[in-house]
Design a protein around this motif. Structure first.
Motif, PDB file in Angstrom:
ATOM      1  N   UNK A   3     -35.199  12.574   5.850  1.00 57.95           N
ATOM      2  CA  UNK A   3     -34.983  13.857   5.176  1.00 57.95           C
ATOM      3  C   UNK A   3     -35.838  14.941   4.476  1.00 57.95           C
ATOM      4  N   UNK A   4     -35.714  16.148   4.745  1.00 57.09           N
ATOM      5  CA  UNK A   4     -36.450  16.844   4.713  1.00 57.09           C
ATOM      6  C   UNK A   4     -36.985  16.716   3.113  1.00 57.09           C
ATOM      7  N   UNK A   5     -36.134  17.146   1.794  1.00 57.07           N
ATOM      8  CA  UNK A   5     -36.238  16.955   0.503  1.00 57.07           C
ATOM      9  C   UNK A   5     -35.547  16.698  -0.278  1.00 57.07           C
ATOM     10  N   UNK A   6     -35.545  16.373  -1.778  1.00 52.75           N
ATOM     11  CA  UNK A   6     -34.255  16.553  -1.944  1.00 52.75           C
ATOM     12  C   UNK A   6     -33.906  17.984  -2.440  1.00 52.75           C
ATOM     13  N   UNK A   7     -32.576  18.163  -1.960  1.00 57.18           N
ATOM     14  CA  UNK A   7     -31.811  19.217  -2.833  1.00 57.18           C
ATOM     15  C   UNK A   7     -31.549  19.195  -4.159  1.00 57.18           C
ATOM     16  N   UNK A   8     -31.292  18.260  -5.193  1.00 53.87           N
ATOM     17  CA  UNK A   8     -30.975  18.653  -6.311  1.00 53.87           C
ATOM     18  C   UNK A   8     -31.060  17.160  -7.245  1.00 53.87           C
ATOM     19  N   UNK A   9     -31.347  17.305  -8.035  1.00 54.75           N
ATOM     20  CA  UNK A   9     -31.489  15.995  -9.172  1.00 54.75           C
ATOM     21  C   UNK A   9     -30.304  15.966  -9.726  1.00 54.75           C
ATOM     22  N   UNK A  10     -29.682  15.541 -10.007  1.00 54.60           N
ATOM     23  CA  UNK A  10     -28.469  15.314 -11.151  1.00 54.60           C
ATOM     24  C   UNK A  10     -27.677  14.543 -11.926  1.00 54.60           C
ATOM     25  N   UNK A  11     -27.848  14.590 -13.315  1.00 54.13           N
ATOM     26  CA  UNK A  11     -27.673  13.549 -14.641  1.00 54.13           C
ATOM     27  C   UNK A  11     -26.415  13.894 -15.534  1.00 54.13           C
ATOM     28  N   UNK A  12     -26.223  13.572 -16.261  1.00 53.17           N
ATOM     29  CA  UNK A  12     -25.069  13.950 -17.420  1.00 53.17           C
ATOM     30  C   UNK A  12     -25.963  14.356 -18.810  1.00 53.17           C
ATOM     31  N   UNK A  13     -25.266  15.488 -19.126  1.00 50.47           N
ATOM     32  CA  UNK A  13     -25.947  15.897 -20.334  1.00 50.47           C
ATOM     33  C   UNK A  13     -24.361  16.055 -21.482  1.00 50.47           C
ATOM     34  N   UNK A  14     -24.853  16.343 -22.815  1.00 54.96           N
ATOM     35  CA  UNK A  14     -24.132  15.975 -24.027  1.00 54.96           C
ATOM     36  C   UNK A  14     -23.390  17.893 -24.058  1.00 54.96           C
ATOM     37  N   UNK A  15     -24.175  18.350 -23.170  1.00 56.85           N
ATOM     38  CA  UNK A  15     -23.435  20.398 -23.976  1.00 56.85           C
ATOM     39  C   UNK A  15     -24.681  20.620 -22.829  1.00 56.85           C
ATOM     40  N   UNK A  16     -23.920  21.539 -21.957  1.00 54.64           N
ATOM     41  CA  UNK A  16     -24.817  21.739 -20.903  1.00 54.64           C
ATOM     42  C   UNK A  16     -25.161  23.482 -22.383  1.00 54.64           C
ATOM     43  N   UNK A  17     -24.765  24.311 -22.161  1.00 54.81           N
ATOM     44  CA  UNK A  17     -25.542  25.616 -22.885  1.00 54.81           C
ATOM     45  C   UNK A  17     -26.904  24.383 -23.497  1.00 54.81           C
ATOM     46  N   UNK A  18     -26.630  23.541 -24.712  1.00 52.94           N
ATOM     47  CA  UNK A  18     -27.925  23.265 -25.332  1.00 52.94           C
ATOM     48  C   UNK A  18     -29.299  22.711 -24.175  1.00 52.94           C
ATOM     49  N   UNK A  19     -28.401  22.273 -23.703  1.00 49.42           N
ATOM     50  CA  UNK A  19     -29.743  21.793 -21.959  1.00 49.42           C
ATOM     51  C   UNK A  19     -30.154  22.834 -21.054  1.00 49.42           C
ATOM     52  N   UNK A  20     -29.298  23.687 -20.777  1.00 50.35           N
ATOM     53  CA  UNK A  20     -30.120  25.240 -20.618  1.00 50.35           C
ATOM     54  C   UNK A  20     -31.541  25.587 -20.915  1.00 50.35           C
ATOM     55  N   UNK A  21     -30.713  25.714 -22.723  1.00 46.45           N
ATOM     56  CA  UNK A  21     -31.932  26.419 -23.351  1.00 46.45           C
ATOM     57  C   UNK A  21     -32.757  25.300 -23.988  1.00 46.45           C
ATOM     58  N   UNK A  22     -32.503  24.246 -24.102  1.00 47.67           N
ATOM     59  CA  UNK A  22     -33.583  23.325 -24.177  1.00 47.67           C
ATOM     60  C   UNK A  22     -34.981  23.324 -23.084  1.00 47.67           C
ATOM     61  N   UNK A  23     -34.713  23.049 -21.752  1.00 48.31           N
ATOM     62  CA  UNK A  23     -35.305  23.433 -20.839  1.00 48.31           C
ATOM     63  C   UNK A  23     -36.146  24.364 -20.171  1.00 48.31           C
TER      64      UNK A  23
END
Length: 180
Positions: A3-23
């Motif tokens: 394996x070279x590296x983690x490509x991405x890690x995915x989780x569930x969120x309640x609200x995509x816009x709120x999550x993007x803005x929070x991070x």
């Protein structure tokens, strides 16, 4: 094969816009990409979703799925909330403390700074209930990692036999225990 590296890690969120803005606001992560479809590409199952991707630094990507047709997200009731978490590395203790102050000023409850000897951490929750850890290296990290490397297989073997915490590295949290 390797394996070279983690490509991405995915989780569930309640609200995509709120999550993007929070991070973006709390951890200065850039919004990289969004994908939305009405069918799951791998299974072809009809299931609308929004999939968002955030830059977690150095080519690391943190992703989230908002799934509006699924039951409300929850936690595994058999796993303590401190176990499952996302940990991000920051440069040093000064930056760790700066993040702690920034988060607390924004109303986020922060636990720590916790001294793990090899690194120092703070802990908090994102708006989806995911536990987040920010960690910085200890100045003596290399020497301590070498000590841990020398005993890792012995520790694993002892744990495998007894299911009791081996004491090979009990020095790791000695400073934290002395504080309490």
């Amino acid at each position: 094969m390797k394996i070279e590296k983690i490509h991405h890690v995915a989780y569930r969120c309640k609200d995509a816009k709120e999550t993007v803005e929070w991070y973006g606001k709390m951890l200065n992560m850039d919004f990289v990409l969004a994908i939305a479809e009405d069918h799951v590409p791998s299974t072809h199952e009809p299931d609308p979703y929004m999939h968002v991707f955030l830059d977690a630094g150095n080519g690391n990507v943190l992703a989230f799925f908002e799934l509006p047709t699924k039951p409300e997200m929850g936690r595994d009731p058999n796993t303590p909330e401190w176990v499952q978490h996302i940990a991000f590395k920051v440069k040093d203790r000064a930056e760790l403390v700066e993040f702690k102050e920034h988060l607390e000023e924004k109303g986020v409850e922060v636990l720590g700074v916790t001294d793990h000897s090899i690194f120092h951490s703070i802990y908090f929750f994102d708006p989806n209930g995911h536990r987040i850890e920010l960690a910085c290296p200890d100045p003596e990290e290399d020497a301590m990692l070498a000590r841990l490397n020398d005993v890792k297989w012995d520790m694993l073997e002892e744990w495998s036999r007894t299911r009791k915490a081996p004491q090979h590295a009990d020095w790791l949290h000695a400073k934290e225990l002395e504080k309490n």
